[in-house]
Write a protein that holds these residues in place. Structure first.
Motif, mmCIF file in Angstrom:
data_model
loop_
_atom_site.group_PDB
_atom_site.id
_atom_site.type_symbol
_atom_site.label_atom_id
_atom_site.label_comp_id
_atom_site.label_asym_id
_atom_site.label_seq_id
_atom_site.Cartn_x
_atom_site.Cartn_y
_atom_site.Cartn_z
ATOM 1 N N ASP A 322 0.833 -1.207 0.000
ATOM 2 C CA ASP A 322 0.000 0.000 0.000
ATOM 3 C C ASP A 322 0.864 1.251 0.000
ATOM 4 N N ALA A 323 1.950 1.228 0.769
ATOM 5 C CA ALA A 323 2.864 2.375 0.839
ATOM 6 C C ALA A 323 3.787 2.451 -0.373
ATOM 7 N N GLN A 324 3.899 1.340 -1.109
ATOM 8 C CA GLN A 324 4.842 1.228 -2.230
ATOM 9 C C GLN A 324 6.264 1.541 -1.751
ATOM 10 N N ALA A 325 6.557 1.037 -0.544
ATOM 11 C CA ALA A 325 7.872 1.277 0.066
ATOM 12 C C ALA A 325 8.129 0.196 1.106
ATOM 13 N N PRO A 326 9.381 -0.170 1.328
ATOM 14 C CA PRO A 326 9.678 -1.154 2.377
ATOM 15 C C PRO A 326 9.374 -0.595 3.760
ATOM 16 N N ILE A 327 9.156 -1.509 4.712
ATOM 17 C CA ILE A 327 8.873 -1.128 6.093
ATOM 18 C C ILE A 327 9.969 -1.707 6.982
ATOM 19 N N MET A 328 10.567 -0.870 7.794
ATOM 20 C CA MET A 328 11.555 -1.311 8.763
ATOM 21 C C MET A 328 10.830 -1.570 10.072
ATOM 22 N N VAL A 329 10.805 -2.840 10.513
ATOM 23 C CA VAL A 329 10.059 -3.201 11.719
ATOM 24 C C VAL A 329 11.021 -3.633 12.807
ATOM 25 N N ARG A 340 17.698 -14.248 23.186
ATOM 26 C CA ARG A 340 16.923 -13.545 22.159
ATOM 27 C C ARG A 340 17.777 -12.441 21.562
ATOM 28 N N TYR A 341 17.400 -12.030 20.370
ATOM 29 C CA TYR A 341 17.996 -10.873 19.724
ATOM 30 C C TYR A 341 16.943 -9.782 19.598
ATOM 31 N N ASN A 342 17.387 -8.542 19.726
ATOM 32 C CA ASN A 342 16.535 -7.383 19.454
ATOM 33 C C ASN A 342 16.823 -6.971 18.019
ATOM 34 N N ASN A 343 15.927 -7.330 17.107
ATOM 35 C CA ASN A 343 16.198 -7.197 15.685
ATOM 36 C C ASN A 343 15.428 -6.069 15.026
ATOM 37 N N SER A 344 16.054 -5.508 14.004
ATOM 38 C CA SER A 344 15.382 -4.624 13.051
ATOM 39 C C SER A 344 15.383 -5.339 11.706
ATOM 40 N N LEU A 345 14.194 -5.451 11.081
ATOM 41 C CA LEU A 345 14.044 -6.153 9.808
ATOM 42 C C LEU A 345 13.607 -5.171 8.729
ATOM 43 N N LEU A 346 14.223 -5.268 7.554
ATOM 44 C CA LEU A 346 13.792 -4.467 6.411
ATOM 45 C C LEU A 346 12.866 -5.332 5.567
ATOM 46 N N TRP A 347 11.546 -5.073 5.691
ATOM 47 C CA TRP A 347 10.505 -5.888 5.068
ATOM 48 C C TRP A 347 10.103 -5.235 3.744
ATOM 49 N N THR A 348 10.248 -5.985 2.653
ATOM 50 C CA THR A 348 10.014 -5.414 1.327
ATOM 51 C C THR A 348 8.572 -5.618 0.870
ATOM 52 N N ASP A 350 7.546 -7.301 -1.584
ATOM 53 C CA ASP A 350 7.258 -8.662 -2.045
ATOM 54 C C ASP A 350 7.270 -9.684 -0.910
ATOM 55 N N GLY A 351 7.358 -9.188 0.339
ATOM 56 C CA GLY A 351 7.261 -10.069 1.500
ATOM 57 C C GLY A 351 8.554 -10.706 1.938
ATOM 58 N N THR A 352 9.667 -10.304 1.341
ATOM 59 C CA THR A 352 10.959 -10.837 1.766
ATOM 60 C C THR A 352 11.631 -9.863 2.726
ATOM 61 N N VAL A 353 12.625 -10.388 3.452
ATOM 62 C CA VAL A 353 13.401 -9.565 4.386
ATOM 63 C C VAL A 353 14.745 -9.269 3.738
ATOM 64 N N ALA A 354 14.963 -7.992 3.416
ATOM 65 C CA ALA A 354 16.171 -7.598 2.679
ATOM 66 C C ALA A 354 17.338 -7.262 3.594
ATOM 67 N N GLY A 355 17.104 -7.144 4.894
ATOM 68 C CA GLY A 355 18.183 -6.822 5.819
ATOM 69 C C GLY A 355 17.776 -7.099 7.246
ATOM 70 N N VAL A 356 18.735 -7.533 8.061
ATOM 71 C CA VAL A 356 18.505 -7.808 9.483
ATOM 72 C C VAL A 356 19.624 -7.153 10.282
ATOM 73 N N TYR A 357 19.241 -6.406 11.313
ATOM 74 C CA TYR A 357 20.231 -5.842 12.239
ATOM 75 C C TYR A 357 19.887 -6.289 13.647
ATOM 76 N N ALA A 358 20.866 -6.818 14.367
ATOM 77 C CA ALA A 358 20.694 -7.199 15.767
ATOM 78 C C ALA A 358 21.369 -6.165 16.650
ATOM 79 N N LYS A 359 20.651 -5.676 17.627
ATOM 80 C CA LYS A 359 21.169 -4.641 18.524
ATOM 81 C C LYS A 359 22.512 -5.059 19.103
ATOM 82 N N ARG A 360 23.499 -4.157 19.007
ATOM 83 C CA ARG A 360 24.864 -4.480 19.420
ATOM 84 C C ARG A 360 25.147 -4.137 20.879
ATOM 85 N N HIS A 361 24.336 -3.268 21.466
ATOM 86 C CA HIS A 361 24.632 -2.804 22.823
ATOM 87 C C HIS A 361 23.397 -2.998 23.709
#
Length: 554
Positions: A322-329, A340-348, A350-361
């Protein structure tokens, strides 16, 4: 018959022992005055930070600390420093009470106050030997940076909350930020404090050097001149505007009811609220004729990892389409060993995850419990953190349609080395995802958003700060606020966010300013301790006082 021994009457004990006295003499601060100054100074430092934002009080607060350690007895200086630290850190960190309870909160404030005692005793060693000159002022300013650096790194990664730079979000002194970084800002403010301290003591007649009135005026005038001068400090030419210009970003603040402090569980409304607020933001941009490049949700915004929950994943994909843009969740991802990891996901789209970041601190006692069995004996609150968060190992920079988007999660925005890392890895804009719902109505959220503004200027990058419940904001590299959402509201921050490439001198310098200034502080304290002269009289023993008053009799 009584007679006075030649040269004894009125002589300072140090003079009788043949020790050379420096030109700059300072009358010691009485014990009661030192304790009062300690409390007032700590409260003044507190008022310099959000939500009060009286940043101009901070040099006066540190000046009061310097004055209150100018005592004859070291234990009075230690107690006065402790009172300064308690008056500052205990109310500043009251947000910790929300999830940890009163005892851990007070323990945190008291522990942080011990760093001020360390500074106070080291500062006293310099002041009583060298007086209040430019040289000792530079050493004390470097000492403040050294102690602040230690506090921000030890133990368990440290706590940088309450660092000087974070009080300067609305100060003209922040214009120095991209040139000298947070350590440099701390050095400048602490040096101004030493000028204020010397000037005030001279005006009060407690510092004896030259013409008292004039010797007290010029330090005050210097402070005023420096602050006024920073109003016209130019920004560095590097970083430069990106060839791509800007990105249109929406930071979505879904909002939730207050969290139950007993369970610390995120309310179930968080996910549907995020979807609703996202649809509203997309509609707003569409009505304005714009097109989003990125949608940002805050930390913990999905409740469960949407990669393991098909219905949530499908809902996010539909929102991205709907936004025609990826969502960072933001989400929590369990591990096989119970962590557990505290993650940030780049959700595209097309429903794929283009990037994952795990909190470093991860935050000790908030996201993991060091020495859990020991601290459980002090408070059963530690078991509210049922699984320990693991630290990621790589800086987070997502590629969004060719643009580098740096990612930091919550408290990570308070550490310059983490900010430097994402810039060095190619971030043209920085996103901060936070879950301030954990801290209720405290001032934690507004203090954190001020940190984002400071680092927008220091790093030369726009910062998009997005919280579950507020405050959320978008800041330009010049420190302008493009959009803002208050606490406990549902809405979004939307802006055409400037992109930058290259690095500021502050980022290019990395940790070297902290290292060099800390080394200068250690050398200055050791050099002062090795000297034989004193600018403040030592505690005079009873026999010496009697001899000074009446001489000897025989």
């Amino acid at each position: 018959m009584t007679r006075t021994t030649s040269g004894a009457r009125g002589a300072h004990p140090a003079v009788r022992r043949g020790v050379r006295t420096p030109r700059d003499q300072v009358a010691p601060t009485p014990a009661l005055a030192a304790l009062v100054l300690g409390v007032l100074g700590g409260l003044g430092a507190l008022a310099a930070f959000p939500p009060y934002d009286l940043w101009m009080l901070l040099p006066f607060a540190i000046a009061a600390l310097n004055a209150c350690v100018l005592t004859r007895r070291w234990h009075v200086a230690a107690l006065a420093s402790l009172l300064w630290g308690l008056a500052f850190f205990v109310p500043l960190t009251i947000w910790a009470k929300t999830y940890a309870g009163p005892a851990p909160w007070l323990a945190l404030g008291a522990f942080e106050a011990l760093y001020i005692v360390l500074y106070g005793l080291a500062a006293r060693a310099v002041l009583v030997r060298r007086g209040i000159g430019l040289g000792s002022g530079i050493v004390l300013a470097a000492l403040w940076v050294a102690v602040e650096t230690l506090r921000s790194t030890f133990p368990w990664g440290g706590l940088s909350w309450g660092s000087v730079a974070f009080a300067l979000s609305d100060s003209p002194l922040l214009n120095l930020g991209p040139w000298i970084g947070t350590a440099g800002l701390s050095f400048v403010v602490a040096l101004l404090a030493q000028f204020l301290c010397g000037g005030a003591l001279a005006l009060l007649g407690r510092r004896h050097r030259g013409v008292r009135g004039l010797s007290g005026v010029w330090p005050m005038a210097t402070v005023v001149g420096v602050v006024i001068g920073t109003m016209v400090v130019p920004l560095p030419k590097n970083p430069a505007p990106s060839d791509d210009g800007s990105m249109t970003i929406a930071g979505v603040q879904g909002n939730v009811p207050p969290i139950d402090p007993e369970s610390l569980a995120m309310p179930s409304e968080i996910f549907p609220n995020q979807l609703t607020a996202t649809a509203d933001a997309v509609q707003q941009v569409r009505e304005d004729g714009g097109q989003l490049d990125l949608v940002v949700w805050p930390e913990d915004s999905t409740g469960w990892d949407p990669r393991a929950d098909a219905s949530r994943g499908q809902a996010i994909t539909a929102a991205a389409q709907d936004a025609q843009a990826p969502i960072m969740v933001g989400t929590q991802t369990p591990t096989d060993d119970g962590g557990r990891y505290n993650n940030s996901l780049l959700w595209t789209t097309d429903g794929t995850v283009a990037g994952v970041y795990a909190k470093r601190h991860p935050v000790p006692f908030g996201e993991y419990i060091p020495y859990r069995s020991f601290f459980r004996t002090l408070s059963d609150k530690v078991d509210l953190v049922s699984s320990d968060m693991k630290a990621g190992t790589q800086p987070g920079v997502f590629d969004v349609d060719g643009h580098g988007v740096g990612v930091l999660i919550c408290f990570e925005i308070a550490y310059q080395d983490l900010v430097d890392d994402v810039v060095d890895d190619g971030a043209q804009v920085i996103v901060v995802q936070s879950n301030n719902a954990l801290f209720g109505d405290s001032d934690e959220a507004i203090q954190q958003v001020a940190e984002s503004k400071v680092f927008a200027v220091v790093s030369g990058r726009s910062v998009v700060h997005v919280s579950t419940v507020g405050q959320s904001a978008i800041f330009t590299p010049e420190g302008r606020t493009l959009d803002y959402q208050d606490h406990w509201t549902q809405g979004s921050v939307i802006g055409e966010v400037p992109l930058r490439t290259g690095t500021t001198p502050a980022v290019a310098a990395g940790r070297w300013p902290e290292i060099v200034l800390s080394a200068l502080a250690i050398a200055g304290v050791l050099f002062a301790g090795a000297g034989g002269r004193r600018a403040v009289a030592p505690a005079v023993r009873r026999r010496e006082r009697a001899a000074a008053r009446g001489g000897s009799s025989r």
